[in-house]
Design a protein around this motif. Structure first.
Motif, short mmCIF file in Angstrom:
data_model
loop_
_atom_site.label_atom_id
_atom_site.label_comp_id
_atom_site.label_asym_id
_atom_site.label_seq_id
_atom_site.Cartn_x
_atom_site.Cartn_y
_atom_site.Cartn_z
N TYR A 54 -2.45 -45.83 -80.44
CA TYR A 54 -1.52 -44.73 -80.21
C TYR A 54 -1.86 -43.84 -79.02
O TYR A 54 -0.98 -43.17 -78.49
N ALA A 55 -3.14 -43.78 -78.59
CA ALA A 55 -3.51 -42.81 -77.55
C ALA A 55 -3.17 -43.29 -76.15
O ALA A 55 -3.08 -42.48 -75.22
N PHE A 56 -3.00 -44.61 -75.98
CA PHE A 56 -2.78 -45.14 -74.63
C PHE A 56 -1.53 -46.01 -74.62
O PHE A 56 -1.61 -47.27 -74.58
N PRO A 57 -0.37 -45.40 -74.68
CA PRO A 57 0.87 -46.18 -74.64
C PRO A 57 1.06 -46.86 -73.28
O PRO A 57 0.44 -46.46 -72.28
N GLN A 58 1.88 -47.81 -73.26
CA GLN A 58 2.18 -48.56 -72.01
C GLN A 58 0.91 -49.20 -71.43
O GLN A 58 0.76 -49.33 -70.21
N GLN A 59 -0.04 -49.53 -72.30
CA GLN A 59 -1.27 -50.20 -71.86
C GLN A 59 -2.03 -49.37 -70.81
O GLN A 59 -2.56 -49.89 -69.81
N ASP A 60 -2.06 -48.04 -70.99
CA ASP A 60 -2.76 -47.16 -70.04
C ASP A 60 -4.27 -47.37 -70.12
O ASP A 60 -4.82 -47.79 -71.15
N SER A 61 -4.94 -46.99 -69.03
CA SER A 61 -6.39 -46.99 -69.02
C SER A 61 -6.90 -45.67 -69.60
O SER A 61 -6.20 -44.67 -69.61
N GLY A 62 -8.14 -45.69 -70.05
CA GLY A 62 -8.68 -44.44 -70.61
C GLY A 62 -10.11 -44.60 -71.05
O GLY A 62 -10.79 -45.60 -70.75
N GLN A 63 -10.56 -43.59 -71.77
CA GLN A 63 -11.95 -43.55 -72.24
C GLN A 63 -11.99 -43.21 -73.72
O GLN A 63 -11.21 -42.39 -74.20
N ILE A 64 -12.92 -43.83 -74.42
CA ILE A 64 -13.19 -43.51 -75.82
C ILE A 64 -14.70 -43.29 -75.93
O ILE A 64 -15.49 -44.09 -75.42
N CYS A 65 -15.06 -42.21 -76.58
CA CYS A 65 -16.49 -41.86 -76.68
C CYS A 65 -16.84 -41.61 -78.15
O CYS A 65 -16.09 -40.96 -78.87
N VAL A 66 -18.00 -42.10 -78.56
CA VAL A 66 -18.51 -41.89 -79.92
C VAL A 66 -19.91 -41.31 -79.83
O VAL A 66 -20.73 -41.77 -79.01
N SER A 67 -20.20 -40.30 -80.65
CA SER A 67 -21.56 -39.75 -80.71
C SER A 67 -21.88 -39.40 -82.16
O SER A 67 -21.02 -39.00 -82.92
#
Length: 686
Positions: free
Chosen positions: A607-620
């Motif tokens: 859901y966060a990156f519609p249209q196959q957008d690029s992005g970042q996901i971070c876990v800590s």
């Protein structure tokens, strides 16, 4: 010699009343200082109006007031700032929230210049808040009222008001209340209680990301360490506080006071040059903003430091400056201490007549009902030195007796308790030593009587018993090691079989997914597949790493992230990272946390990156103060306000269930993406 001291001497009063004129000096000083203040304010206001014409922190735009809160949105705390607020309140409706906010700020910031006027504005605001039934602003104004009462030496009343305000203030804003309660207990000498409230301030600041609260907590802790004589710890916390204040970028009253504190620590650590720099910086800010109380405190410290360095002329000037600001604030405690500082400087420079005049005036300012007998004893101690230096030995003796009496009033109970404790300890120690000596003497006699007869037998028996113990321990250790190996093998086999079973289930799900045409049902099965795979990866980690009870979470998150990105075919467009150190958790905690992270990463990719957008996901995932702090964030489109739930909603229910299982709390921040934060009780989770 300062300008207003020269004016006193030019008036002829010292010649007419060589000793008595100091009794009337307060009235003379007030008249001269008020005249000086009016002249100085006229000059500063003129310059300010010329340089900033048309600008004010509070303005009317399209019929509405716009207010820039000082030391929050601006540090433009010029000489006419409070005057502008006063003028604005007369134009505001009495039932407006902004008026209550302005009245609160007027009261809080006037306490740096005029305590009585500050209290008047706060009382006025309280009356209006209660008439409106606004409990929030009633609580805020009560906090300011407690701060002012504290500085007026009304400690019991300040404590009562602050405790009454606790239930009216939201937790996120309660740090200022706890800070002032800490000051109350500090003034009462209850340093342990004061430290408890400083710790509460720090916890609230860290929980809500409030840099000012954290800086205040470190400042207060440094002061408490200093009072306990722990100067290195005090300096460490004081410098940490200053660093946070400076990063915040608003140099306010509390930053100024912390500069003064760090200067004090430098003095005690025998670093006078460094101390002088901090004091001078504090004075610059105090004079810029009109922080009279801080200025008086700092100039007293400067007077003592400069006198210690034998710079008596500069020390005298600093003492007079301390007195000037104490008079402006009309704070009797600071006035009394300022005269004491001037008396100490005069004694050090051997000007005993002037010292006695200053110290006699300090006693007059203290009045008969002055509560702080410790500072009063210091005044009489210095006065005795002054009388002795000028040859008035009878008066010196009277002053010494008075100082001793005041010290006895302060320290008698404490001294008796300490002596009684020491006496008890000595008696107990003496009895223990006597018993030990007697037992040692008897033991030596017995040993001498039987030594030659029993030595050989004792050694044989001892060696035999030692050998038997050795054999038994070796046998027991071998058996225990064998059992441990068997248990480890069985546990490893269990994890291996669980992993294999989960892989079998995953394979079955994969085959089933390939035959499903319904997109919604297929999505449900894919989500189930990733959940099963997530649990399987934990058991794989336990099996491969050899640690059968704990999972290394950083490596697990990295593997899980790669798996989910590969499942969604998103490894080329999504940058996945783990901002954490190595952290091992029990498997019972690791599995639910792994499932939570699995759900959140999957939701981000869906859901966060519609249209196959690029992005970042971070876990800590980090441990802090006995708690686990989990954060999963992305820089996607965020969650739209009032948006409906997408998908089946099972993932959200699963996250909620797992969070409750670990006795945790979840926080959602929807700003430049989406960030989910969780706080779990580590002990409960374990």
């Amino acid at each position: 010699m300062n300008w207003y001291e020269r004016m006193l001497l030019l008036s002829g009063l010292p010649k007419i009343f060589p000793r008595g004129y100091f009794k009337y000096k307060k009235l003379i000083f007030k008249s001269i200082l008020l005249l000086h203040l009016e002249m100085r304010n006229f000059f500063f206001v003129s310059i300010f109006l010329i340089s900033t014409a048309g600008f004010a922190q509070i303005q009317v735009v399209n019929g509405f007031f716009q207010y820039q809160e000082v030391f929050v949105e601006t540090d433009d705390f010029q000489s006419d700032y409070l005057e502008k607020l006063e003028n604005a309140t007369s134009e505001m409706q009495r039932d407006s929230i902004l008026r209550l906010k302005v009245l609160n700020d007027l009261g809080y910031y006037y306490h740096t210049r005029n305590l009585n006027l500050a209290l008047e504005y706060i009382v006025q605001g309280l009356e209006e808040a209660r008439a409106l039934g606004d409990e929030y602003w009633e609580g805020k104004l009560m906090v300011s009222q407690g701060a002012v009462l504290l500085r007026m030496e009304e400690l019991e009343l300040a404590e009562y008001v602050l405790n009454e305000a606790i239930l009216k203030i939201p937790e996120s804003e309660s740090w200022l209340l706890y800070t002032n309660l800490g000051y109350v207990y500090e003034r009462k000498g209850m340093l342990g209680e004061a430290f408890v409230y400083a710790s509460k301030t720090l916890k609230i600041g860290e929980k809500y990301g409030d840099a000012k609260a954290v800086a205040m907590a470190y400042s207060d802790m440094s002061n408490l360490f200093w009072k306990q004589g722990k100067f290195d710890a005090a300096l460490n916390y004081g410098l940490k506080s200053l660093e946070i204040f400076e990063e915040r970028g608003l140099k306010d009253l509390d930053y100024d006071f912390t500069l003064h504190l760090v200067g004090q620590y430098m003095v005690d650590l025998d670093r006078p040059k460094d101390a002088l720099e901090y004091f001078q910086h504090s004075v610059q800010l105090g004079e810029r903003y009109g922080f009279y109380n801080n200025l008086s405190d700092t100039f007293i410290a400067l007077a003592n430091l400069q006198s210690k360095m034998e710079n008596y002329s500069e020390a005298n000037i600093s003492g007079l400056e301390a007195l000037r600001y104490a008079e402006l604030l009309d704070n009797e405690f600071m006035i009394m201490r300022s005269y004491l500082a001037l008396g100490k400087v005069s004694n050090a420079s051997r000007d005993f007549l002037r010292a006695s005049n200053y110290l006699e005036t300090s006693i007059i300012e203290a009045t008969e009902n002055f509560g702080d007998k410790f500072y009063l004893s210091l005044v009489y101690e210095e006065l005795s030195k002054a009388y002795e230096g000028s040859g008035s030995f009878q008066q010196a003796l009277i002053a010494t007796r008075k100082s001793d009496q005041l010290r006895r009033d302060v320290f008698t109970a404490e001294a008796e308790e300490q002596i009684s404790l020491m006496q008890t300890q000595m008696e107990v120690a003496q009895k223990e030593n006597t018993i030990k000596l007697q037992e040692a003497d008897l033991s030596r006699k017995r040993i001498l009587e039987v030594f030659y007869l029993t030595l050989a037998g004792t050694l044989v028996v001892f060696l035999f018993l030692l050998y038997r113990v050795f054999l038994r321990k070796k046998k027991y250790s071998t058996l225990l090691e064998k059992k441990n190996e068997e248990k480890e093998f069985l546990l490893k086999e269990i994890h291996h079989r669980v992993k294999n079973n989960l892989e079998t289930i995953s394979s079955l799900l994969t085959l089933q997914i390939a035959k499903i045409d319904d997109p919604k049902f297929k999505q449900v099965m894919e989500e189930t597949y990733t959940r099963v795979q997530s649990m399987g990866m934990i058991h794989l980690s336990l099996y491969k790493e050899g640690n059968l009870k704990q999972v290394e979470m950083k490596a697990f998150f990295e593997a899980l992230g790669r798996f989910i990105l590969d499942t969604f075919d998103a490894e080329d467009r999504i940058d996945f990272s783990t901002e954490m150190s190595s952290l091992e958790l029990d498997v019972d905690v690791a599995i639910p946390i792994g499932l939570i992270v699995n759900e959140l990463i999957s939701n981000s990719l869906k859901y966060a990156f519609p249209q196959q957008d690029s992005g970042q996901i971070c876990v800590s995932l980090n441990e802090r103060n006995g708690n686990l702090i989990l954060k999963v964030s992305d820089n996607g489109v965020g969650i739209m306000e009032n948006s409906t739930t997408k998908g089946t909603g099972f993932g959200s229910e699963l996250i909620s269930l797992l969070t409750r299982q670990l006795d945790g709390e979840m926080t959602l921040v929807n700003n430049s993406g989406t960030a989910f934060s969780f706080e779990f009780l580590l002990n409960r989770a374990a």
